[in-house]
Design a protein around this motif. Sequence first.
Motif, PDB file in Angstrom:
ATOM      1  N   LEU A   1       0.825  -1.212   0.000  1.00 27.65           N
ATOM      2  CA  LEU A   1       0.000   0.000   0.000  1.00 27.65           C
ATOM      3  C   LEU A   1       0.857   1.259   0.000  1.00 27.65           C
ATOM      4  O   LEU A   1       0.559   2.227  -0.686  1.00 27.65           O
ATOM      5  N   GLN A   2       1.936   1.218   0.778  1.00 27.60           N
ATOM      6  CA  GLN A   2       2.849   2.362   0.846  1.00 27.60           C
ATOM      7  C   GLN A   2       3.437   2.653  -0.534  1.00 27.60           C
ATOM      8  O   GLN A   2       3.479   3.800  -0.966  1.00 27.60           O
ATOM      9  N   GLN A   3       3.854   1.593  -1.216  1.00 28.41           N
ATOM     10  CA  GLN A   3       4.427   1.734  -2.566  1.00 28.41           C
ATOM     11  C   GLN A   3       3.375   2.278  -3.544  1.00 28.41           C
ATOM     12  O   GLN A   3       3.656   3.173  -4.337  1.00 28.41           O
ATOM     13  N   LEU A   4       2.159   1.731  -3.473  1.00 32.43           N
ATOM     14  CA  LEU A   4       1.077   2.168  -4.362  1.00 32.43           C
ATOM     15  C   LEU A   4       0.736   3.636  -4.136  1.00 32.43           C
ATOM     16  O   LEU A   4       0.524   4.386  -5.082  1.00 32.43           O
ATOM     17  N   ARG A   5       0.709   4.047  -2.874  1.00 35.39           N
ATOM     18  CA  ARG A   5       0.395   5.448  -2.570  1.00 35.39           C
ATOM     19  C   ARG A   5       1.491   6.373  -3.065  1.00 35.39           C
ATOM     20  O   ARG A   5       1.225   7.489  -3.500  1.00 35.39           O
TER      21      ARG A   5
ATOM     22  N   GLN B   1       1.021   6.671  -6.699  1.00 35.35           N
ATOM     23  CA  GLN B   1      -0.136   7.539  -6.916  1.00 35.35           C
ATOM     24  C   GLN B   1       0.294   9.016  -6.817  1.00 35.35           C
ATOM     25  O   GLN B   1      -0.107   9.835  -7.639  1.00 35.35           O
ATOM     26  N   GLN B   2       1.135   9.332  -5.829  1.00 33.77           N
ATOM     27  CA  GLN B   2       1.624  10.710  -5.658  1.00 33.77           C
ATOM     28  C   GLN B   2       2.412  11.177  -6.883  1.00 33.77           C
ATOM     29  O   GLN B   2       2.242  12.295  -7.348  1.00 33.77           O
ATOM     30  N   VAL B   3       3.279  10.289  -7.389  1.00 32.32           N
ATOM     31  CA  VAL B   3       4.083  10.611  -8.574  1.00 32.32           C
ATOM     32  C   VAL B   3       3.163  10.917  -9.757  1.00 32.32           C
ATOM     33  O   VAL B   3       3.333  11.925 -10.451  1.00 32.32           O
ATOM     34  N   LEU B   4       2.168  10.053  -9.958  1.00 36.46           N
ATOM     35  CA  LEU B   4       1.223  10.247 -11.066  1.00 36.46           C
ATOM     36  C   LEU B   4       0.416  11.537 -10.912  1.00 36.46           C
ATOM     37  O   LEU B   4       0.212  12.261 -11.876  1.00 36.46           O
ATOM     38  N   LEU B   5       0.002  11.830  -9.685  1.00 36.69           N
ATOM     39  CA  LEU B   5      -0.766  13.052  -9.445  1.00 36.69           C
ATOM     40  C   LEU B   5       0.063  14.290  -9.734  1.00 36.69           C
ATOM     41  O   LEU B   5      -0.434  15.261 -10.311  1.00 36.69           O
ATOM     42  N   SER B   6       1.343  14.261  -9.381  1.00 33.26           N
ATOM     43  CA  SER B   6       2.173  15.437  -9.655  1.00 33.26           C
ATOM     44  C   SER B   6       2.456  15.571 -11.148  1.00 33.26           C
ATOM     45  O   SER B   6       2.476  16.676 -11.683  1.00 33.26           O
TER      46      SER B   6
ATOM     47  N   ASP C   1       0.366  20.319 -32.223  1.00 33.27           N
ATOM     48  CA  ASP C   1       1.093  19.083 -31.904  1.00 33.27           C
ATOM     49  C   ASP C   1       1.400  19.014 -30.411  1.00 33.27           C
ATOM     50  O   ASP C   1       1.223  17.975 -29.782  1.00 33.27           O
ATOM     51  N   ALA C   2       1.855  20.134 -29.882  1.00 35.75           N
ATOM     52  CA  ALA C   2       2.183  20.183 -28.455  1.00 35.75           C
ATOM     53  C   ALA C   2       0.940  19.895 -27.612  1.00 35.75           C
ATOM     54  O   ALA C   2       0.987  19.106 -26.668  1.00 35.75           O
ATOM     55  N   LYS C   3      -0.177  20.506 -28.001  1.00 38.01           N
ATOM     56  CA  LYS C   3      -1.442  20.287 -27.272  1.00 38.01           C
ATOM     57  C   LYS C   3      -1.849  18.823 -27.322  1.00 38.01           C
ATOM     58  O   LYS C   3      -2.244  18.234 -26.310  1.00 38.01           O
ATOM     59  N   SER C   4      -1.743  18.231 -28.513  1.00 37.23           N
ATOM     60  CA  SER C   4      -2.184  16.841 -28.649  1.00 37.23           C
ATOM     61  C   SER C   4      -1.243  15.903 -27.874  1.00 37.23           C
ATOM     62  O   SER C   4      -1.693  14.923 -27.284  1.00 37.23           O
ATOM     63  N   THR C   5       0.051  16.223 -27.847  1.00 34.98           N
ATOM     64  CA  THR C   5       1.003  15.430 -27.051  1.00 34.98           C
ATOM     65  C   THR C   5       0.636  15.473 -25.570  1.00 34.98           C
ATOM     66  O   THR C   5       0.603  14.438 -24.894  1.00 34.98           O
ATOM     67  N   VAL C   6       0.337  16.675 -25.092  1.00 41.42           N
ATOM     68  CA  VAL C   6      -0.032  16.844 -23.678  1.00 41.42           C
ATOM     69  C   VAL C   6      -1.342  16.125 -23.375  1.00 41.42           C
ATOM     70  O   VAL C   6      -1.477  15.464 -22.344  1.00 41.42           O
ATOM     71  N   ASP C   7      -2.308  16.210 -24.299  1.00 41.90           N
ATOM     72  CA  ASP C   7      -3.582  15.508 -24.101  1.00 41.90           C
ATOM     73  C   ASP C   7      -3.385  13.995 -24.010  1.00 41.90           C
ATOM     74  O   ASP C   7      -3.968  13.329 -23.158  1.00 41.90           O
ATOM     75  N   LYS C   8      -2.533  13.471 -24.900  1.00 49.30           N
ATOM     76  CA  LYS C   8      -2.248  12.022 -24.882  1.00 49.30           C
ATOM     77  C   LYS C   8      -1.596  11.639 -23.564  1.00 49.30           C
ATOM     78  O   LYS C   8      -1.917  10.607 -22.977  1.00 49.30           O
ATOM     79  N   ARG C   9      -0.657  12.485 -23.128  1.00 50.47           N
ATOM     80  CA  ARG C   9       0.048  12.214 -21.868  1.00 50.47           C
ATOM     81  C   ARG C   9      -0.945  12.222 -20.704  1.00 50.47           C
ATOM     82  O   ARG C   9      -0.891  11.338 -19.831  1.00 50.47           O
ATOM     83  N   LEU C  10      -1.834  13.193 -20.693  1.00 49.59           N
ATOM     84  CA  LEU C  10      -2.843  13.282 -19.622  1.00 49.59           C
ATOM     85  C   LEU C  10      -3.772  12.072 -19.636  1.00 49.59           C
ATOM     86  O   LEU C  10      -4.140  11.561 -18.578  1.00 49.59           O
ATOM     87  N   GLU C  11      -4.125  11.616 -20.827  1.00 52.70           N
ATOM     88  CA  GLU C  11      -4.986  10.445 -20.964  1.00 52.70           C
ATOM     89  C   GLU C  11      -4.280   9.216 -20.378  1.00 52.70           C
ATOM     90  O   GLU C  11      -4.872   8.434 -19.626  1.00 52.70           O
ATOM     91  N   PHE C  12      -2.996   9.062 -20.733  1.00 47.10           N
ATOM     92  CA  PHE C  12      -2.205   7.934 -20.235  1.00 47.10           C
ATOM     93  C   PHE C  12      -2.092   7.984 -18.706  1.00 47.10           C
ATOM     94  O   PHE C  12      -2.334   6.984 -18.024  1.00 47.10           O
ATOM     95  N   ILE C  13      -1.750   9.161 -18.176  1.00 45.18           N
ATOM     96  CA  ILE C  13      -1.599   9.324 -16.724  1.00 45.18           C
ATOM     97  C   ILE C  13      -2.923   9.025 -16.020  1.00 45.18           C
ATOM     98  O   ILE C  13      -2.948   8.341 -14.991  1.00 45.18           O
ATOM     99  N   GLY C  14      -4.029   9.494 -16.614  1.00 45.94           N
ATOM    100  CA  GLY C  14      -5.352   9.221 -16.047  1.00 45.94           C
ATOM    101  C   GLY C  14      -5.629   7.733 -15.960  1.00 45.94           C
ATOM    102  O   GLY C  14      -6.143   7.243 -14.946  1.00 45.94           O
ATOM    103  N   GLY C  15      -5.265   7.014 -17.012  1.00 43.99           N
ATOM    104  CA  GLY C  15      -5.440   5.555 -17.030  1.00 43.99           C
ATOM    105  C   GLY C  15      -4.602   4.867 -15.974  1.00 43.99           C
ATOM    106  O   GLY C  15      -5.079   3.969 -15.267  1.00 43.99           O
ATOM    107  N   GLU C  16      -3.341   5.299 -15.841  1.00 47.42           N
ATOM    108  CA  GLU C  16      -2.450   4.712 -14.833  1.00 47.42           C
ATOM    109  C   GLU C  16      -2.964   5.000 -13.428  1.00 47.42           C
ATOM    110  O   GLU C  16      -2.904   4.140 -12.546  1.00 47.42           O
ATOM    111  N   LEU C  17      -3.464   6.216 -13.216  1.00 47.20           N
ATOM    112  CA  LEU C  17      -4.030   6.578 -11.908  1.00 47.20           C
ATOM    113  C   LEU C  17      -5.208   5.677 -11.552  1.00 47.20           C
ATOM    114  O   LEU C  17      -5.316   5.225 -10.408  1.00 47.20           O
TER     115      LEU C  17
END
Length: 138
Positions: free
Chosen positions: A31-35, A38-43, A79-95
């Motif tokens: 749980l400690q590792q998962l949390r 989670q913090q890394v992903l949130l930041s 392109d920059a916007k779409s890259t950031v959107d893709k990154r946010l989508e990925f991070i959201g999925g990982e979260l």
Amino acid sequence: GEKMTTNNPGKTMATAVDSEIASFQMLQSELQQLRSDQQVLLSQQNENEMVKQELCLLDDDTSVYKMVGPVLMSQPVDDAKSTVDKRLEFIGGELKKVEAKIEKAEKSSQEIAEKIQKMQGAMQQAAAEAARVVAAEK
């Protein structure tokens, strides 16, 4: 096969409790590792949200630069916007994955804690019974 040489129910119960406690401690460190994940992903999410807001303030013909190795390369704002959107989508999925794992581990943790309490209660009861039997035999 393995023979139980102990006829001491107290000892057997204690071993079972120890094993549950070990499982509980393993879950706690998981749980400690998962949390922490989670913090890394949130930041990362916050960081990317901020970049997204900054990009939204720019005109479409503004030059945006991106580090590619040691070199700054020009990149269209879109392109920059779409890259950031893709990154946010990925991070959201990982979260979502991490949060599901946290929920599962917390539930298991809770169940084991209750099991340990019951077992320890049973052991105290058994010890009290044994003491009464010993007292009655005197």
